[in-house]
Design an enzyme around this catalytic site. Structure first.
Site, mmCIF file in Angstrom:
data_model
loop_
_atom_site.group_PDB
_atom_site.id
_atom_site.type_symbol
_atom_site.label_atom_id
_atom_site.label_comp_id
_atom_site.label_asym_id
_atom_site.label_seq_id
_atom_site.Cartn_x
_atom_site.Cartn_y
_atom_site.Cartn_z
ATOM 1 N N HIS A 150 109.384 71.944 66.749
ATOM 2 C CA HIS A 150 108.683 70.607 66.579
ATOM 3 C C HIS A 150 109.735 70.212 65.249
ATOM 4 O O HIS A 150 109.509 70.712 64.179
ATOM 5 C CB HIS A 150 107.414 70.658 66.387
ATOM 6 C CG HIS A 150 106.976 69.214 66.168
ATOM 7 N ND1 HIS A 150 106.052 68.940 64.916
ATOM 8 C CD2 HIS A 150 106.757 67.946 66.883
ATOM 9 C CE1 HIS A 150 105.751 67.700 65.007
ATOM 10 N NE2 HIS A 150 106.222 67.238 66.252
ATOM 11 N N GLU A 201 112.940 70.031 69.410
ATOM 12 C CA GLU A 201 112.248 68.510 69.497
ATOM 13 C C GLU A 201 112.712 67.764 68.361
ATOM 14 O O GLU A 201 112.510 68.623 67.286
ATOM 15 C CB GLU A 201 110.681 68.719 69.737
ATOM 16 C CG GLU A 201 110.205 67.446 70.042
ATOM 17 C CD GLU A 201 109.932 66.654 68.486
ATOM 18 O OE1 GLU A 201 109.273 65.387 68.625
ATOM 19 O OE2 GLU A 201 109.662 67.133 67.512
ATOM 20 N N ASP A 224 112.894 63.642 66.793
ATOM 21 C CA ASP A 224 112.511 62.154 66.549
ATOM 22 C C ASP A 224 113.867 61.209 66.372
ATOM 23 O O ASP A 224 114.662 61.736 65.549
ATOM 24 C CB ASP A 224 111.432 61.556 65.696
ATOM 25 C CG ASP A 224 110.470 62.890 65.628
ATOM 26 O OD1 ASP A 224 109.627 62.611 66.483
ATOM 27 O OD2 ASP A 224 110.189 63.589 64.842
ATOM 28 N N HIS A 268 111.452 60.922 61.730
ATOM 29 C CA HIS A 268 110.231 60.621 61.929
ATOM 30 C C HIS A 268 109.629 59.406 61.769
ATOM 31 O O HIS A 268 109.159 58.461 62.465
ATOM 32 C CB HIS A 268 109.081 61.783 61.688
ATOM 33 C CG HIS A 268 107.847 61.597 62.345
ATOM 34 N ND1 HIS A 268 106.949 60.888 61.533
ATOM 35 C CD2 HIS A 268 107.074 61.806 63.622
ATOM 36 C CE1 HIS A 268 105.709 60.705 62.208
ATOM 37 N NE2 HIS A 268 106.034 61.345 63.637
ATOM 38 N N GLU A 276 112.008 62.578 71.207
ATOM 39 C CA GLU A 276 111.073 61.415 71.115
ATOM 40 C C GLU A 276 111.579 60.075 70.517
ATOM 41 O O GLU A 276 111.997 60.056 69.467
ATOM 42 C CB GLU A 276 109.856 61.951 70.267
ATOM 43 C CG GLU A 276 108.967 61.128 70.193
ATOM 44 C CD GLU A 276 107.423 61.214 69.610
ATOM 45 O OE1 GLU A 276 106.561 60.344 69.389
ATOM 46 O OE2 GLU A 276 107.200 62.669 69.141
#
Length: 501
Positions: free
Chosen positions: A21, A48, A50, A63, A126
């Site tokens: 993450h 993962e 952002d 993020h 994301e």
């Protein structure tokens, strides 16, 4: 204890597939190339991260909507041009050793095509802004190497647009719902992801890959690996890999996580002073019992130790070495005193399971599995129909008193700033579960729809506070407990028990 799991080098891959993450954010600054590489080097199946758009449209790994928290810049990222973005420094906020680490672009992250096993890396991307879909699709089409990608979003419209452009998509939610199940089935969405525990209430079959995000706690990791999910991302790569290996080695075991650690309840505001040392308000004195069990089908040696990550603590009872027969349980008394001024950096209990060689397994000194469990300091709150005054922590000497008022109004919780103390233009912040809301003088957050069906002894993750500016213009956060801001360095959130009328 400095051991690492010797079985890690032989660990199998998924499912469940495990992604880092924002990379490996406990060991390197989040959403940077060094963090993504670290996750892959540790043996994770992928990463993962952002994406936010900058002023000139390029996707940037970030993020937040603003640059303030994780770079030396300030203001909204969407107002910064590409030359300004490439000149930012995104590492020293985490640790001075990462000074000079740049803020990466998507095209740089996509170059990370293999994990440490040589397998094609998974990328869960994301999109924080719906305008990014077409640009991300363009960059993915231009790749010259294979890559397994899931385009993730909390917004259905983003998933539909990405699907129509031929991309594998993932709808993200806090909890699995029947409405979402029907949507992903009818719209042929590739994957669906919930917060930890979000799959518990869903018994119906799903037509897509089942994922979870930010799975960090040992019990949640154990559930994710046993279910099994197709995949999940985590902020704790080493813990996640060890838990996946534990499940692989103990397919018949259905017991709890082998290390059970009670919560450390922090009393109302106070300061501990011992021998001239001042520990601050986020401190206490606790006598607890750790529980350890042998989940393996053979005898083991279990070495328990305490690992400190900050604060000042005095400990009695560890380290200790146990010999456990298959399935045997033991209790270990532990006395711990101390703490810190602020939440975060909680101690961790580690257990090293070591065994001798036997049928179908290697063994001997240095062969084993290292598991760990946080020793979390928390506060608990019991809320009925009336209002409760919450005194904010004093996180440095001389901090003035400050407070907020919490009450339940119908199907919602409402937090209001009462005494802002040293905070100007205070804005209330309320967290319930994995949802955070920021308001003005007050803020409201809905209670879970199935609240009445929950066990009366079951608590909800909770935190409350307010933010604003100091007299010098710097950002100030006052909080009742850990869990704010939402992230790794904020400590464990409190526990909220709602008394039924």
């Amino acid at each position: 204890m400095t051991r690492s799991s010797s079985v890690a080098s032989a660990m199998t891959s998924g499912p469940p597939w495990i992604l880092g993450h924002r990379g490996s954010p406990t060991e390197a600054p989040e959403n940077t190339l060094v963090s993504l590489r670290r996750a892959l080097d540790l043996g994770l199946d992928g990463v993962e991260y952002d994406l936010q758009p900058c002023a000139t449209g390029e996707p940037v790994l970030l993020h937040d909507e603003t640059l303030d928290r994780t770079t030396d810049g300030s203001g909204p990222v969407r107002t910064a041009t590409l030359p300004e973005i490439t000149g930012l420094e995104a590492g020293s906020w985490f640790d001075p050793s990462f000074r000079g680490e740049p803020l990466p672009l998507l095209e740089e992250a996509l170059e990370l095509g293999r994990n440490s096993n040589g397998d094609v890396a998974m990328h869960m991307i994301e999109l924080k802004d719906p305008t990014l879909v077409s640009e991300v699709a363009r960059e993915l089409r231009s790749l010259s190497h294979p890559l397994s990608v899931r385009i993730a979003s909390f917004h259905r419209s983003v998933c539909l647009e990405a699907r129509d452009l031929g991309l594998e998509t993932m709808l993200i939610a806090t909890r699995a719902t029947e409405s979402d199940r029907v949507f992903v089935r009818d719209e042929r969405i590739s994957a669906y992801a919930t917060a930890p525990g979000g799959w518990e209430a869903s018994a119906a079959p799903w037509s897509c890959e089942q994922w979870s995000w930010a799975v960090d706690h040992p019990e949640d990791l154990l559930d994710a690996c046993r279910r099994p999910l197709f995949g999940f991302n985590t902020n704790r790569p080493r813990r996640a890999l060890a838990t996946r290996e534990l499940v692989r080695m103990t397919p018949e075991d259905d017991g709890p996580f082998p290390l059970r650690v009670p919560l450390l309840e922090v009393p109302e505001p106070h300061v501990i002073e011992r021998g001239g040392a001042v520990h601050g308000e986020w401190s206490g004195s606790w006598n607890i019992r750790l529980q350890v069990r042998n989940p393996f089908g053979f005898g083991v040696r279990a070495a328990l130790a305490l690992q400190l990550h900050g604060g000042a603590f005095q400990v009695a009872g560890l380290p200790v070495l146990l010999r456990l027969r298959p399935g045997e349980r033991a209790e270990v008394p532990l006395s711990i005193e101390g703490g810190s001024w602020s939440p975060g950096n909680d101690p961790v209990i580690q257990v090293w399971f070591e065994w001798e060689a036997g049928p179908g397994r290697a063994g001997g000194a240095g062969t084993g599995l290292l598991l760990d469990h946080p020793l979390e300091r928390v506060r608990s709150l019991h809320l009925g129909e009336g209002a409760l005054r919450l005194p904010m922590l004093r996180e440095h000497p001389g901090a003035p008193p400050a407070s907020a008022v919490l009450e339940r109004k119908g199907d919602a919780l409402v937090l209001s700033v009462e005494d802002p103390g040293d905070v100007a233009d205070a804005r209330a912040i309320l967290r319930l579960g994995h949802v955070v809301r920021v308001g003005g003088h007050g803020v409201r957050i809905p209670l879970p729809a199935d609240l009445e069906s929950l066990d009366a002894n079951r608590s909800l993750l909770f935190s409350a506070g307010f933010e604003g500016r100091s007299s010098e213009g710097e950002r100030v956060l006052r909080r009742w407990c850990g869990g704010l801001p939402y992230g790794l360095r904020s400590g464990a959130p409190g526990r909220l028990f709602l008394r039924r009328s």
